[in-house]
Every structure is written in C-alpha cells, then in structure tokens.
Design a protein around this motif. Structure first.
Motif, PDB file in Angstrom:
ATOM      1  N   PRO A  89       0.821  -1.228   0.000  1.00 42.41           N
ATOM      2  CA  PRO A  89       0.000   0.000   0.000  1.00 42.41           C
ATOM      3  C   PRO A  89       0.851   1.272   0.000  1.00 42.41           C
ATOM      4  CG  PRO A  89      -0.955  -1.613   1.483  1.00 42.41           C
ATOM      5  CD  PRO A  89       0.356  -2.193   1.018  1.00 42.41           C
ATOM      6  N   GLU A  90       2.006   1.223   0.626  1.00 48.65           N
ATOM      7  CA  GLU A  90       2.860   2.421   0.665  1.00 48.65           C
ATOM      8  C   GLU A  90       3.541   2.713  -0.677  1.00 48.65           C
ATOM      9  OE1 GLU A  90       2.908  -0.193   2.771  1.00 48.65           O
ATOM     10  OE2 GLU A  90       4.966  -0.652   3.434  1.00 48.65           O
ATOM     11  N   ASP A  91       3.359   1.836  -1.657  1.00 48.77           N
ATOM     12  CA  ASP A  91       3.849   2.122  -3.013  1.00 48.77           C
ATOM     13  C   ASP A  91       2.872   3.013  -3.784  1.00 48.77           C
ATOM     14  OD1 ASP A  91       5.061  -1.258  -3.223  1.00 48.77           O
ATOM     15  OD2 ASP A  91       6.219   0.560  -2.806  1.00 48.77           O
ATOM     16  N   THR A  92       1.730   3.303  -3.203  1.00 46.16           N
ATOM     17  CA  THR A  92       0.746   4.167  -3.853  1.00 46.16           C
ATOM     18  C   THR A  92       1.317   5.566  -4.048  1.00 46.16           C
ATOM     19  OG1 THR A  92      -1.136   2.946  -2.956  1.00 46.16           O
ATOM     20  CG2 THR A  92      -1.529   5.233  -3.616  1.00 46.16           C
ATOM     21  N   ALA A  93       1.318   6.012  -5.310  1.00 43.65           N
ATOM     22  CA  ALA A  93       1.910   7.310  -5.649  1.00 43.65           C
ATOM     23  C   ALA A  93       1.701   7.566  -7.137  1.00 43.65           C
ATOM     24  CB  ALA A  93       3.403   7.334  -5.336  1.00 43.65           C
ATOM     25  N   VAL A  94       2.077   8.768  -7.565  1.00 41.72           N
ATOM     26  CA  VAL A  94       2.208   9.065  -8.991  1.00 41.72           C
ATOM     27  C   VAL A  94       3.650   8.744  -9.383  1.00 41.72           C
ATOM     28  CG1 VAL A  94       2.085  10.807 -10.796  1.00 41.72           C
ATOM     29  CG2 VAL A  94       0.430  10.844  -8.905  1.00 41.72           C
ATOM     30  N   TYR A  95       3.797   7.957 -10.422  1.00 39.86           N
ATOM     31  CA  TYR A  95       5.110   7.503 -10.870  1.00 39.86           C
ATOM     32  C   TYR A  95       5.523   8.265 -12.120  1.00 39.86           C
ATOM     33  CZ  TYR A  95       5.169   3.702  -7.534  1.00 39.86           C
ATOM     34  OH  TYR A  95       5.197   2.967  -6.367  1.00 39.86           O
ATOM     35  N   TYR A  96       6.810   8.676 -12.152  1.00 36.97           N
ATOM     36  CA  TYR A  96       7.347   9.453 -13.265  1.00 36.97           C
ATOM     37  C   TYR A  96       8.612   8.806 -13.807  1.00 36.97           C
ATOM     38  CZ  TYR A  96       4.509  13.275 -11.339  1.00 36.97           C
ATOM     39  OH  TYR A  96       3.476  14.064 -10.873  1.00 36.97           O
ATOM     40  N   CYS A  97       8.753   8.785 -15.117  1.00 38.16           N
ATOM     41  CA  CYS A  97      10.055   8.489 -15.700  1.00 38.16           C
ATOM     42  C   CYS A  97      10.754   9.809 -16.010  1.00 38.16           C
ATOM     43  CB  CYS A  97       9.943   7.622 -16.947  1.00 38.16           C
ATOM     44  SG  CYS A  97       9.092   8.388 -18.336  1.00 38.16           S
ATOM     45  N   ALA A  98      12.082   9.751 -16.090  1.00 39.11           N
ATOM     46  CA  ALA A  98      12.847  10.972 -16.290  1.00 39.11           C
ATOM     47  C   ALA A  98      14.131  10.652 -17.055  1.00 39.11           C
ATOM     48  CB  ALA A  98      13.182  11.617 -14.951  1.00 39.11           C
ATOM     49  N   ALA A  99      14.656  11.657 -17.750  1.00 32.61           N
ATOM     50  CA  ALA A  99      15.874  11.494 -18.538  1.00 32.61           C
ATOM     51  C   ALA A  99      16.866  12.597 -18.208  1.00 32.61           C
ATOM     52  CB  ALA A  99      15.550  11.520 -20.031  1.00 32.61           C
ATOM     53  N   ALA A 100      18.147  12.217 -18.158  1.00 29.31           N
ATOM     54  CA  ALA A 100      19.202  13.181 -17.861  1.00 29.31           C
ATOM     55  C   ALA A 100      20.465  12.800 -18.617  1.00 29.31           C
ATOM     56  CB  ALA A 100      19.489  13.230 -16.366  1.00 29.31           C
ATOM     57  N   SER A 101      21.387  13.738 -18.705  1.00 31.30           N
ATOM     58  CA  SER A 101      22.659  13.462 -19.371  1.00 31.30           C
ATOM     59  C   SER A 101      23.666  12.823 -18.433  1.00 31.30           C
ATOM     60  CB  SER A 101      23.227  14.768 -19.937  1.00 31.30           C
ATOM     61  OG  SER A 101      23.370  15.721 -18.904  1.00 31.30           O
ATOM     62  N   ILE A 102      23.268  12.605 -17.183  1.00 37.15           N
ATOM     63  CA  ILE A 102      24.127  11.952 -16.210  1.00 37.15           C
ATOM     64  C   ILE A 102      23.312  10.898 -15.466  1.00 37.15           C
ATOM     65  CG2 ILE A 102      25.571  13.991 -15.881  1.00 37.15           C
ATOM     66  CD1 ILE A 102      24.042  14.473 -13.244  1.00 37.15           C
ATOM     67  N   ILE A 103      23.999  10.102 -14.647  1.00 35.84           N
ATOM     68  CA  ILE A 103      23.318   9.174 -13.749  1.00 35.84           C
ATOM     69  C   ILE A 103      23.223   9.839 -12.384  1.00 35.84           C
ATOM     70  CG2 ILE A 103      23.403   6.937 -12.629  1.00 35.84           C
ATOM     71  CD1 ILE A 103      25.007   5.904 -14.968  1.00 35.84           C
ATOM     72  N   SER A 104      22.026   9.918 -11.847  1.00 32.81           N
ATOM     73  CA  SER A 104      21.847  10.610 -10.587  1.00 32.81           C
ATOM     74  C   SER A 104      20.626  10.077  -9.855  1.00 32.81           C
ATOM     75  CB  SER A 104      21.674  12.118 -10.831  1.00 32.81           C
ATOM     76  OG  SER A 104      21.361  12.805  -9.629  1.00 32.81           O
ATOM     77  N   ARG A 105      20.652  10.210  -8.523  1.00 35.91           N
ATOM     78  CA  ARG A 105      19.490   9.910  -7.701  1.00 35.91           C
ATOM     79  C   ARG A 105      18.692  11.178  -7.392  1.00 35.91           C
ATOM     80  NH1 ARG A 105      19.890   5.204  -4.029  1.00 35.91           N
ATOM     81  NH2 ARG A 105      21.494   3.795  -4.821  1.00 35.91           N
ATOM     82  N   GLU A 106      19.191  12.318  -7.818  1.00 33.50           N
ATOM     83  CA  GLU A 106      18.562  13.603  -7.490  1.00 33.50           C
ATOM     84  C   GLU A 106      17.601  14.026  -8.597  1.00 33.50           C
ATOM     85  OE1 GLU A 106      18.979  14.995  -4.575  1.00 33.50           O
ATOM     86  OE2 GLU A 106      20.445  13.467  -3.982  1.00 33.50           O
ATOM     87  N   SER A 107      16.384  14.343  -8.214  1.00 27.92           N
ATOM     88  CA  SER A 107      15.398  14.749  -9.214  1.00 27.92           C
ATOM     89  C   SER A 107      15.811  16.028  -9.934  1.00 27.92           C
ATOM     90  CB  SER A 107      14.033  14.939  -8.557  1.00 27.92           C
ATOM     91  OG  SER A 107      14.078  15.944  -7.567  1.00 27.92           O
TER      92      SER A 107
END
Length: 123
Positions: A89-107
């Motif tokens: 249940p705690e996985d309930t959320a709006v999910y987004y994919c994203a693209a960047a020119s680097i690898i990062s954990r920061e939105s």
C-alpha cells in the motif's frame, strides 16, 4: 528536446505486480544517458526509485524498492520499464520516468519528465 510518454499504472492488489512503460523520443534523445523512475505521494517530495543507462545497462535502486522493483531498458524500442513486484500500500503514488545526461538519484538532475501515472495499491 526529449519527449517521454508513459503508460501502465492503475489499481493493483497488495502483493501483486504491475509494469510501467516510458517511451523516449526527440532530437536530443541520444544524448540522454540516465533514465530513471521516481514517484511522488501526496504531501511528499519526489522519491528516487531506480536508474539505468541505455549504453551499459547499469542499474541502481533505492533501498525501498530493492528486491521488489526492476528497471530495464530496451534500446530497440526506446523504452524504459519499471517492473513492480510484491507491491505494498505504501507504493501508492504518482510515478514518473525521467531522462538526464548523467546518472543521478537527485530529481533536480533530470531535465525531462514523463507525464506521470497513478499507481494505487489497495485491496
């Protein structure tokens, strides 16, 4: 510009599975190195889930989803997937994919975002 179009999502029962898709296109698409998934629950910030690359297949996960979620990329289809297993249940959320020119954990590192898709885990 890079366009990201998501599909998948919806209602799933606890313990079930769901796959999200994100199709990438655009003139500068080939410059995008990191492809990631984030989620955002009501009243919270955007949470990193996983990131991969087109070139190397490197995969990195947040602790909250390690062992349950898998990110994959199909370069022939320009599509990134998030395979969600043993959802809670705690996985309930709006999910987004994203693209960047680097690898990062920061939105904040990500320049391009999909439109978002709701995932609700409930019996």
């Amino acid at each position: 510009q890079v366009q990201l179009v998501q599909s998948g999502g919806g209602l799933v029962q606890p313990g079930g599975s769901l796959t999200l898709s994100c199709v990438a296109s655009g003139r500068t698409f080939n410059n995008m190195y990191g492809m990631a998934w984030f989620r955002q629950a009501p009243g919270t910030g955007r949470e990193f889930l996983a990131v991969t690359t087109w070139a190397t297949g490197l995969r990195t996960y947040a602790d909250s989803v390690t062992g349950r979620f898998t990110i994959s990329a199909d370069s022939a289809k320009n599509t990134v997937y998030l395979h969600m297993n043993f959802v809670k249940p705690e996985d309930t959320a709006v999910y987004y994919c994203a693209a960047a020119s680097i690898i990062s954990r920061e939105s904040t590192s990500y320049n391009y975002w999909g439109q978002g898709t709701q995932v609700t885990v409930s019996s």
